[in-house]
Design a protein around this motif. Structure first.
Motif, PDB file in Angstrom:
ATOM      1  N   GLY A  15      35.338  48.414  35.814  1.00 30.29           N
ATOM      2  CA  GLY A  15      34.926  47.033  35.980  1.00 30.29           C
ATOM      3  C   GLY A  15      33.894  46.849  37.064  1.00 30.29           C
ATOM      4  O   GLY A  15      32.906  46.124  36.894  1.00 30.29           O
ATOM      5  N   VAL A  16      34.107  47.500  38.197  1.00 29.24           N
ATOM      6  CA  VAL A  16      33.162  47.366  39.308  1.00 29.24           C
ATOM      7  C   VAL A  16      31.826  48.020  38.976  1.00 29.24           C
ATOM      8  O   VAL A  16      30.756  47.447  39.224  1.00 29.24           O
ATOM      9  CB  VAL A  16      33.761  47.975  40.598  1.00 29.24           C
ATOM     10  CG1 VAL A  16      32.693  48.095  41.684  1.00 29.24           C
ATOM     11  CG2 VAL A  16      34.927  47.121  41.092  1.00 29.24           C
ATOM     12  N   VAL A  43      35.772  38.483  35.345  1.00 29.93           N
ATOM     13  CA  VAL A  43      36.353  39.829  35.291  1.00 29.93           C
ATOM     14  C   VAL A  43      35.770  40.717  36.390  1.00 29.93           C
ATOM     15  O   VAL A  43      36.476  41.537  36.980  1.00 29.93           O
ATOM     16  CB  VAL A  43      36.135  40.457  33.901  1.00 29.93           C
ATOM     17  CG1 VAL A  43      36.704  41.867  33.846  1.00 29.93           C
ATOM     18  CG2 VAL A  43      36.784  39.586  32.826  1.00 29.93           C
ATOM     19  N   ALA A  44      34.482  40.548  36.683  1.00 30.68           N
ATOM     20  CA  ALA A  44      33.853  41.346  37.737  1.00 30.68           C
ATOM     21  C   ALA A  44      34.554  41.137  39.076  1.00 30.68           C
ATOM     22  O   ALA A  44      34.847  42.098  39.804  1.00 30.68           O
ATOM     23  CB  ALA A  44      32.376  40.985  37.860  1.00 30.68           C
ATOM     24  N   LEU A 100      39.753  42.042  28.893  1.00 31.17           N
ATOM     25  CA  LEU A 100      39.714  40.923  29.838  1.00 31.17           C
ATOM     26  C   LEU A 100      38.472  40.062  29.644  1.00 31.17           C
ATOM     27  O   LEU A 100      38.537  38.830  29.738  1.00 31.17           O
ATOM     28  CB  LEU A 100      39.765  41.453  31.274  1.00 31.17           C
ATOM     29  CG  LEU A 100      41.126  41.940  31.763  1.00 31.17           C
ATOM     30  CD1 LEU A 100      40.990  42.600  33.129  1.00 31.17           C
ATOM     31  CD2 LEU A 100      42.126  40.790  31.838  1.00 31.17           C
ATOM     32  N   VAL A 101      37.336  40.687  29.375  1.00 36.66           N
ATOM     33  CA  VAL A 101      36.101  39.918  29.143  1.00 36.66           C
ATOM     34  C   VAL A 101      36.237  39.073  27.871  1.00 36.66           C
ATOM     35  O   VAL A 101      35.908  37.873  27.864  1.00 36.66           O
ATOM     36  CB  VAL A 101      34.882  40.856  29.043  1.00 36.66           C
ATOM     37  CG1 VAL A 101      33.645  40.075  28.585  1.00 36.66           C
ATOM     38  CG2 VAL A 101      34.612  41.521  30.378  1.00 36.66           C
ATOM     39  N   VAL A 142      41.443  38.048  18.974  1.00 36.76           N
ATOM     40  CA  VAL A 142      41.826  39.180  18.115  1.00 36.76           C
ATOM     41  C   VAL A 142      41.157  40.465  18.602  1.00 36.76           C
ATOM     42  O   VAL A 142      41.798  41.517  18.716  1.00 36.76           O
ATOM     43  CB  VAL A 142      41.449  38.895  16.645  1.00 36.76           C
ATOM     44  CG1 VAL A 142      41.578  40.169  15.808  1.00 36.76           C
ATOM     45  CG2 VAL A 142      42.335  37.797  16.072  1.00 36.76           C
ATOM     46  N   CYS A 143      39.860  40.373  18.879  1.00 33.92           N
ATOM     47  CA  CYS A 143      39.142  41.550  19.386  1.00 33.92           C
ATOM     48  C   CYS A 143      39.705  41.990  20.735  1.00 33.92           C
ATOM     49  O   CYS A 143      39.862  43.189  21.001  1.00 33.92           O
ATOM     50  CB  CYS A 143      37.658  41.236  19.518  1.00 33.92           C
ATOM     51  SG  CYS A 143      36.822  40.927  17.944  1.00 33.92           S
ATOM     52  N   GLY A 144      40.027  41.005  21.582  1.00 37.64           N
ATOM     53  CA  GLY A 144      40.611  41.335  22.877  1.00 37.64           C
ATOM     54  C   GLY A 144      41.953  42.034  22.738  1.00 37.64           C
ATOM     55  O   GLY A 144      42.256  42.970  23.482  1.00 37.64           O
TER      56      GLY A 144
END
Length: 269
Positions: A175-176, A23-24, A65-66, A142-144
Motif C-alpha cells: 500500500g505504501v 487506503v494510502a 480496500l480500494v 463484488v470485485c472487492g
C-alpha cells in the motif's frame, strides 16, 4: 467487530477524499504499527519460500480496500458490506478446492450465509441515498470481495508459516509503495481535519482485524474465513444507528439470515 469498524470508517472517509487517498493513509498507519513488530521478530527462515503468498496477500488486501472505498462512496454500508462479506465464503471455497475438507453441516451453513447475502444485497433498495448508484457500488463490492477472498486465503496460509507480524506486513508495504509514495510525489495525496481521525482509526482496526483472523486461521482456514463475514450485519446495524441508513424488509431478512448462519457456524462448525 474490527472489520465492521473499518467498513464504517472507510465509508465516511471516502465521502470526503478519494478512495486511493483513504487506503494510502490507512496503509501508512498500518505500516507504522506493524513494521516495528516485524523487525523485532526478525526475518523468519520461511519468508523467502513464501514470497509469492506474501505478494498475493498484500496486493489482494490493498486492491480490495480500494474497491471497497469506492463502493462505499456510492452505496450504503448495509448493502455494500454484505457483498464484501462473501470474501469469507470465497476463501473457504478456495481452501476446500486446495485440499482442506469441509464437513456437510459447514457446507449447509455456507449456503445459508450466501442466501442471506443475496437477500441483503441483491434486492431493490426502497430507501436509496441521494447520491446512491446501486449498480456501480454493487459491482465494485463484488470485485472487492474477490480480492479480499484471495487475500484472506493467502494470509491464512501464511499464518501457519510466519509470525503474525509478518502476515500483517505485506499489505502495508504494498500500500505504501504502490499508493502512498506515488500520491505524495504527484501531490495528489488528500487529507483534512475531518478525515484524519477516520483514516487513523481505519488503519489501526484493519491491523487488529487481520491479526485476529490470522490467529483463528491457524486452526481452520475455512471456518475463520466465514466467521470473518460477520462484520456485514454488524456494519449494517451500526450504520443504521450512527448514520440512519435504512434497509428494506427483504434486506433486513437477509441480514438476519447471515447472522443465523454465522451463529450456527460458530456453534456447530
Amino acid at each position: 467487530m474490527f472489520f465492521a469498524s473499518s467498513s464504517l470508517l472507510n465509508s465516511r472517509a471516502s465521502r470526503h477524499i478519494s478512495g486511493w487517498s483513504v487506503v494510502a493513509w490507512a496503509m501508512l498507519v498500518g505500516l507504522v504499527l506493524t513494521a516495528p513488530l516485524a523487525a523485532l521478530s526478525g526475518i523468519p527462515d520461511s519468508a523467502r519460500s513464501n514470497v509469492g503468498w506474501l505478494v498475493v496477500a498484500g496486493v489482494g488486501n490493498v486492491g480490495g480496500l480500494v474497491l471497497a472505498a469506492y463502493a462505499f462512496r456510492w452505496g450504503k454500508v448495509g448493502v455494500v458490506a454484505p457483498i464484501l462479506a462473501t470474501e469469507g465464503a470465497l476463501a473457504a471455497v478456495i481452501a476446500a478446492r486446495l485440499g482442506e475438507s469441509l464437513a456437510p453441516n459447514v457446507v449447509f451453513l455456507l449456503v445459508v450465509i450466501m442466501v442471506g447475502v443475496v437477500l441483503a444485497a441483491g434486492t431493490p433498495d426502497p430507501f436509496p441515498l441521494e447520491h446512491e448508484r446501486l449498480a456501480l457500488s454493487s459491482g465494485l463490492a463484488v470485485c472487492g470481495a474477490v480480492f479480499f477472498g484471495v487475500s484472506l486465503y493467502a494470509m491464512a496460509h501464511l499464518s501457519g508459516e510466519l509470525p503474525i507480524s509478518w502476515v500483517l506486513l505485506p499489505a502495508r508495504v504494498v500500500g505504501v509503495l504502490a499508493l502512498t509514495v506515488p500520491l505524495v510525489l504527484s501531490g495528489r495525496l488528500q487529507i483534512n481535519r475531518r478525515v484524519a481521525p477516520l483514516v487513523l482509526g481505519m488503519g489501526s482496526v484493519e491491523v487488529l482485524g487481520i491479526a485476529v483472523f490470522s490467529w483463528g486461521a491457524r486452526e481452520n482456514i475455512a471456518i475463520a474465513s466465514v466467521l470473518s463475514s460477520q462484520f456485514a450485519p454488524l456494519a449494517a446495524i451500526m450504520a443504521y444507528l450512527l448514520f440512519r441508513e435504512r434497509l428494506g424488509r427483504v434486506q433486513i431478512v437477509g441480514v438476519i439470515v447471515i447472522v443465523a448462519g454465522v451463529s450456527g457456524l460458530t456453534v456447530w462448525g
